[in-house]
Scaffold this motif. Structure first.
Motif, PDB file in Angstrom:
ATOM      1  N   SER A 140       1.144  -1.238   0.106  1.00 39.55           N
ATOM      2  CA  SER A 140      -0.078   0.110  -0.044  1.00 39.55           C
ATOM      3  C   SER A 140       0.729   1.427   0.202  1.00 39.55           C
ATOM      4  O   SER A 140       1.811   1.297   0.696  1.00 39.55           O
ATOM      5  CB  SER A 140      -0.836   0.102   1.215  1.00 39.55           C
ATOM      6  OG  SER A 140      -1.884   1.108   1.273  1.00 39.55           O
ATOM      7  N   VAL A 141       0.587   2.192  -0.795  1.00 38.32           N
ATOM      8  CA  VAL A 141       1.373   3.344  -0.761  1.00 38.32           C
ATOM      9  C   VAL A 141       0.362   4.584  -0.740  1.00 38.32           C
ATOM     10  O   VAL A 141      -0.472   4.644  -1.453  1.00 38.32           O
ATOM     11  CB  VAL A 141       2.168   3.481  -2.326  1.00 38.32           C
ATOM     12  CG1 VAL A 141       2.832   4.647  -2.342  1.00 38.32           C
ATOM     13  CG2 VAL A 141       2.649   2.358  -2.714  1.00 38.32           C
ATOM     14  N   ASN A 142       0.735   5.517   0.246  1.00 38.06           N
ATOM     15  CA  ASN A 142      -0.018   6.685   0.408  1.00 38.06           C
ATOM     16  C   ASN A 142       0.534   7.578  -0.647  1.00 38.06           C
ATOM     17  O   ASN A 142       1.636   7.643  -1.092  1.00 38.06           O
ATOM     18  CB  ASN A 142       0.355   7.212   1.690  1.00 38.06           C
ATOM     19  CG  ASN A 142      -0.288   6.277   2.979  1.00 38.06           C
ATOM     20  OD1 ASN A 142      -1.185   5.688   2.639  1.00 38.06           O
ATOM     21  ND2 ASN A 142       0.515   6.172   4.108  1.00 38.06           N
ATOM     22  N   SER A 143      -0.292   8.722  -1.122  1.00 32.65           N
ATOM     23  CA  SER A 143      -0.141   9.676  -1.769  1.00 32.65           C
ATOM     24  C   SER A 143       0.806  10.608  -1.251  1.00 32.65           C
ATOM     25  O   SER A 143       0.667  11.278  -0.232  1.00 32.65           O
ATOM     26  CB  SER A 143      -1.190  10.375  -2.211  1.00 32.65           C
ATOM     27  OG  SER A 143      -0.824  11.547  -3.154  1.00 32.65           O
ATOM     28  N   LYS A 159       4.856   4.285   8.266  1.00 36.18           N
ATOM     29  CA  LYS A 159       3.633   4.654   8.405  1.00 36.18           C
ATOM     30  C   LYS A 159       2.994   5.525   7.464  1.00 36.18           C
ATOM     31  O   LYS A 159       1.659   5.549   7.100  1.00 36.18           O
ATOM     32  CB  LYS A 159       3.545   4.867   9.871  1.00 36.18           C
ATOM     33  CG  LYS A 159       3.419   3.858  10.734  1.00 36.18           C
ATOM     34  CD  LYS A 159       3.383   4.081  12.220  1.00 36.18           C
ATOM     35  CE  LYS A 159       3.403   2.839  13.287  1.00 36.18           C
ATOM     36  NZ  LYS A 159       3.214   3.319  14.371  1.00 36.18           N
ATOM     37  N   THR A 160       3.780   6.527   7.378  1.00 40.37           N
ATOM     38  CA  THR A 160       3.106   7.825   6.503  1.00 40.37           C
ATOM     39  C   THR A 160       3.391   7.666   5.237  1.00 40.37           C
ATOM     40  O   THR A 160       2.272   7.982   4.359  1.00 40.37           O
ATOM     41  CB  THR A 160       3.724   9.252   6.960  1.00 40.37           C
ATOM     42  OG1 THR A 160       5.202   9.122   6.758  1.00 40.37           O
ATOM     43  CG2 THR A 160       3.292   9.578   8.270  1.00 40.37           C
ATOM     44  N   GLY A 161       4.458   7.178   4.641  1.00 40.76           N
ATOM     45  CA  GLY A 161       4.729   7.003   3.055  1.00 40.76           C
ATOM     46  C   GLY A 161       4.570   5.750   2.502  1.00 40.76           C
ATOM     47  O   GLY A 161       4.342   5.679   1.488  1.00 40.76           O
ATOM     48  N   GLY A 162       4.594   4.618   3.411  1.00 47.80           N
ATOM     49  CA  GLY A 162       4.641   3.355   2.791  1.00 47.80           C
ATOM     50  C   GLY A 162       5.773   2.815   2.390  1.00 47.80           C
ATOM     51  O   GLY A 162       6.822   3.416   2.163  1.00 47.80           O
ATOM     52  N   VAL A 163       5.975   1.593   2.157  1.00 40.76           N
ATOM     53  CA  VAL A 163       7.344   0.758   2.045  1.00 40.76           C
ATOM     54  C   VAL A 163       7.727   1.206   0.634  1.00 40.76           C
ATOM     55  O   VAL A 163       8.795   1.398   0.419  1.00 40.76           O
ATOM     56  CB  VAL A 163       6.978  -0.647   2.038  1.00 40.76           C
ATOM     57  CG1 VAL A 163       8.058  -1.390   1.752  1.00 40.76           C
ATOM     58  CG2 VAL A 163       6.551  -1.129   3.520  1.00 40.76           C
ATOM     59  N   ALA A 164       6.721   1.314  -0.289  1.00 42.41           N
ATOM     60  CA  ALA A 164       7.029   1.448  -1.575  1.00 42.41           C
ATOM     61  C   ALA A 164       7.871   2.798  -1.829  1.00 42.41           C
ATOM     62  O   ALA A 164       8.636   3.165  -2.728  1.00 42.41           O
ATOM     63  CB  ALA A 164       6.066   1.228  -2.586  1.00 42.41           C
ATOM     64  N   ALA A 165       7.145   3.806  -1.257  1.00 39.86           N
ATOM     65  CA  ALA A 165       7.760   5.272  -1.347  1.00 39.86           C
ATOM     66  C   ALA A 165       9.000   5.345  -0.517  1.00 39.86           C
ATOM     67  O   ALA A 165      10.120   5.920  -1.281  1.00 39.86           O
ATOM     68  CB  ALA A 165       6.891   6.272  -0.704  1.00 39.86           C
ATOM     69  N   LEU A 166       9.394   4.524   0.388  1.00 36.75           N
ATOM     70  CA  LEU A 166      10.678   4.635   1.023  1.00 36.75           C
ATOM     71  C   LEU A 166      11.876   3.853   0.190  1.00 36.75           C
ATOM     72  O   LEU A 166      12.564   4.398  -0.023  1.00 36.75           O
ATOM     73  CB  LEU A 166      10.700   4.032   2.315  1.00 36.75           C
ATOM     74  CG  LEU A 166      11.910   4.087   3.529  1.00 36.75           C
ATOM     75  CD1 LEU A 166      12.130   5.581   3.568  1.00 36.75           C
ATOM     76  CD2 LEU A 166      11.670   3.393   4.614  1.00 36.75           C
ATOM     77  N   MET A 167      11.334   2.870  -0.532  1.00 36.32           N
ATOM     78  CA  MET A 167      12.252   2.306  -1.484  1.00 36.32           C
ATOM     79  C   MET A 167      12.467   2.906  -2.535  1.00 36.32           C
ATOM     80  O   MET A 167      13.650   3.062  -2.997  1.00 36.32           O
ATOM     81  CB  MET A 167      11.518   0.698  -1.963  1.00 36.32           C
ATOM     82  CG  MET A 167      11.371  -0.289  -0.923  1.00 36.32           C
ATOM     83  SD  MET A 167      10.472  -1.703  -1.674  1.00 36.32           S
ATOM     84  CE  MET A 167      11.467  -2.221  -3.176  1.00 36.32           C
ATOM     85  N   GLU A 168      11.437   3.837  -3.167  1.00 37.76           N
ATOM     86  CA  GLU A 168      11.876   4.508  -4.269  1.00 37.76           C
ATOM     87  C   GLU A 168      12.680   5.799  -3.907  1.00 37.76           C
ATOM     88  O   GLU A 168      13.673   5.924  -4.496  1.00 37.76           O
ATOM     89  CB  GLU A 168      10.638   5.313  -4.571  1.00 37.76           C
ATOM     90  CG  GLU A 168      10.515   6.161  -5.996  1.00 37.76           C
ATOM     91  CD  GLU A 168      10.913   5.495  -7.209  1.00 37.76           C
ATOM     92  OE1 GLU A 168      11.331   6.153  -8.007  1.00 37.76           O
ATOM     93  OE2 GLU A 168      10.707   4.239  -7.417  1.00 37.76           O
ATOM     94  N   LEU A 169      12.527   6.169  -2.749  1.00 36.55           N
ATOM     95  CA  LEU A 169      13.488   7.422  -2.417  1.00 36.55           C
ATOM     96  C   LEU A 169      14.715   6.951  -1.819  1.00 36.55           C
ATOM     97  O   LEU A 169      15.966   7.569  -2.142  1.00 36.55           O
ATOM     98  CB  LEU A 169      12.813   8.121  -1.218  1.00 36.55           C
ATOM     99  CG  LEU A 169      11.527   8.865  -1.530  1.00 36.55           C
ATOM    100  CD1 LEU A 169      10.802   9.579  -0.313  1.00 36.55           C
ATOM    101  CD2 LEU A 169      11.810  10.174  -2.370  1.00 36.55           C
ATOM    102  N   THR A 170      14.975   5.765  -1.418  1.00 35.32           N
ATOM    103  CA  THR A 170      16.145   5.278  -1.088  1.00 35.32           C
ATOM    104  C   THR A 170      17.190   4.926  -2.277  1.00 35.32           C
ATOM    105  O   THR A 170      18.112   5.154  -2.379  1.00 35.32           O
ATOM    106  CB  THR A 170      16.042   3.948   0.044  1.00 35.32           C
ATOM    107  OG1 THR A 170      15.211   4.369   1.003  1.00 35.32           O
ATOM    108  CG2 THR A 170      17.382   3.415   0.551  1.00 35.32           C
ATOM    109  N   ASN A 171      16.607   4.358  -3.217  1.00 39.67           N
ATOM    110  CA  ASN A 171      17.244   4.075  -4.511  1.00 39.67           C
ATOM    111  C   ASN A 171      18.786   3.264  -4.239  1.00 39.67           C
ATOM    112  O   ASN A 171      19.713   4.005  -4.825  1.00 39.67           O
ATOM    113  CB  ASN A 171      17.596   5.470  -5.160  1.00 39.67           C
ATOM    114  CG  ASN A 171      17.998   5.219  -6.720  1.00 39.67           C
ATOM    115  OD1 ASN A 171      17.757   4.111  -7.233  1.00 39.67           O
ATOM    116  ND2 ASN A 171      18.650   6.069  -7.080  1.00 39.67           N
ATOM    117  N   ASN A 172      18.453   2.236  -3.765  1.00 40.98           N
ATOM    118  CA  ASN A 172      19.806   1.353  -3.590  1.00 40.98           C
ATOM    119  C   ASN A 172      19.262   0.158  -3.550  1.00 40.98           C
ATOM    120  O   ASN A 172      18.323  -0.341  -3.132  1.00 40.98           O
ATOM    121  CB  ASN A 172      20.277   1.617  -2.205  1.00 40.98           C
ATOM    122  CG  ASN A 172      21.421   0.891  -1.800  1.00 40.98           C
ATOM    123  OD1 ASN A 172      21.552  -0.375  -2.245  1.00 40.98           O
ATOM    124  ND2 ASN A 172      22.686   1.508  -1.259  1.00 40.98           N
TER     125      ASN A 172
END
Length: 124
Positions: A26-29, A93-106
């Protein structure tokens, strides 16, 4: 099996079901997040990136086993730092796993993600 890559920006506000992962993400906007939430997400991502970069300089990253070892060492370091751990949980909790993955870019974050999700589960 054909693997399809999906960019988190393409699925913001959606739920992705995929047999490859074996579950739903699940990804929050990100656009609906407050500036403080966006900042927290960016800071958590930056801390993860720095930690993985540091560990990658010390340990080899050629094989999947070596990458998994770095992910495990990253989790050990996160567990030792309550402030970092809390920041990551809040970002998840706020951004979701996918958002954190996208931002981390590793690439190692793909291995680290289930471990980070366990932090989220433990906090509930």
């Amino acid at each position: 099996m054909t693997e399809k890559s999906t960019n988190a920006r393409d699925v913001v506000g959606s739920v992705i079901s995929t047999g490859y992962v074996g579950g739903s993400i699940s990804v929050n906007s990100i656009n609906k997040l407050t500036n403080e939430e966006k900042q927290n997400l960016a800071e958590a991502s930056a801390e993860i990136q720095q930690l993985l970069a540091h560990l990658s300089q010390t340990y080899p990253t050629t094989t999947i086993v070596e990458k998994a070892n770095i992910a495990a060492k990253a989790m050990e370091e996160i567990e030792k730092k309550p402030d970092t751990k809390a920041k990551i949980v809040k970002a998840l909790k706020t951004g979701g796993v996918a958002a954190l993955m996208e931002l981390t870019n590793n690439p190692i974050v793909k291995i680290l993600t289930p471990m980070l999700e366990s932090l989220l589960e433990d906090s509930q």
